[in-house]
Motif scaffolding. Structure first.
Motif, PDB file in Angstrom:
ATOM      1  N   TRP A   1       9.701  -5.540  -4.864  1.00 55.36           N
ATOM      2  CA  TRP A   1      10.877  -4.744  -5.705  1.00 55.36           C
ATOM      3  C   TRP A   1      11.058  -5.572  -6.679  1.00 55.36           C
ATOM      4  O   TRP A   1      11.356  -5.169  -7.937  1.00 55.36           O
ATOM      5  CB  TRP A   1      12.059  -4.531  -4.603  1.00 55.36           C
TER       6      TRP A   1
ATOM      7  N   ASP B   1      -1.755   0.570  -7.828  1.00 52.72           N
ATOM      8  CA  ASP B   1      -0.985  -0.621  -7.318  1.00 52.72           C
ATOM      9  C   ASP B   1      -1.077  -1.069  -5.671  1.00 52.72           C
ATOM     10  O   ASP B   1      -1.150  -2.048  -5.347  1.00 52.72           O
ATOM     11  CB  ASP B   1       0.682  -0.422  -7.630  1.00 52.72           C
TER      12      ASP B   1
ATOM     13  N   ARG C   1       8.473  -5.734  -9.662  1.00 53.71           N
ATOM     14  CA  ARG C   1       8.182  -4.525 -10.397  1.00 53.71           C
ATOM     15  C   ARG C   1       9.026  -4.356 -11.401  1.00 53.71           C
ATOM     16  O   ARG C   1      10.315  -4.383 -11.408  1.00 53.71           O
ATOM     17  CB  ARG C   1       8.169  -3.349  -9.556  1.00 53.71           C
TER      18      ARG C   1
END
Length: 61
Positions: free
Chosen positions: A57, A3, A60
């Motif tokens: 954040w 990622d 995900r």
């Protein structure tokens, strides 16, 4: 790790596209940045970093 590499690749692709599509605009932006106070650039960099981490954040699962 995959990622992180994907995110770095995407950032490079977007930045490269900006330079390819708007070279004169990017030069003007760089000249503008040279006239800014270092503290202002640092504050903007920290804000962009915090915003980027927040977006990652939230995105995900």
């Amino acid at each position: 790790m995959r990622d992180l590499l994907a995110a770095l690749g995407l950032a490079l692709a977007v930045e490269g596209a900006l330079y390819a599509l708007f070279p004169a605009g990017m030069q003007r932006m760089m000249l503008e940045m040279l006239q800014r106070a270092p503290q202002l650039l640092r504050t903007g960099g920290v804000a962009a970093c915090v915003l980027g981490v927040g977006i990652v954040w939230l995105a995900r699962p």
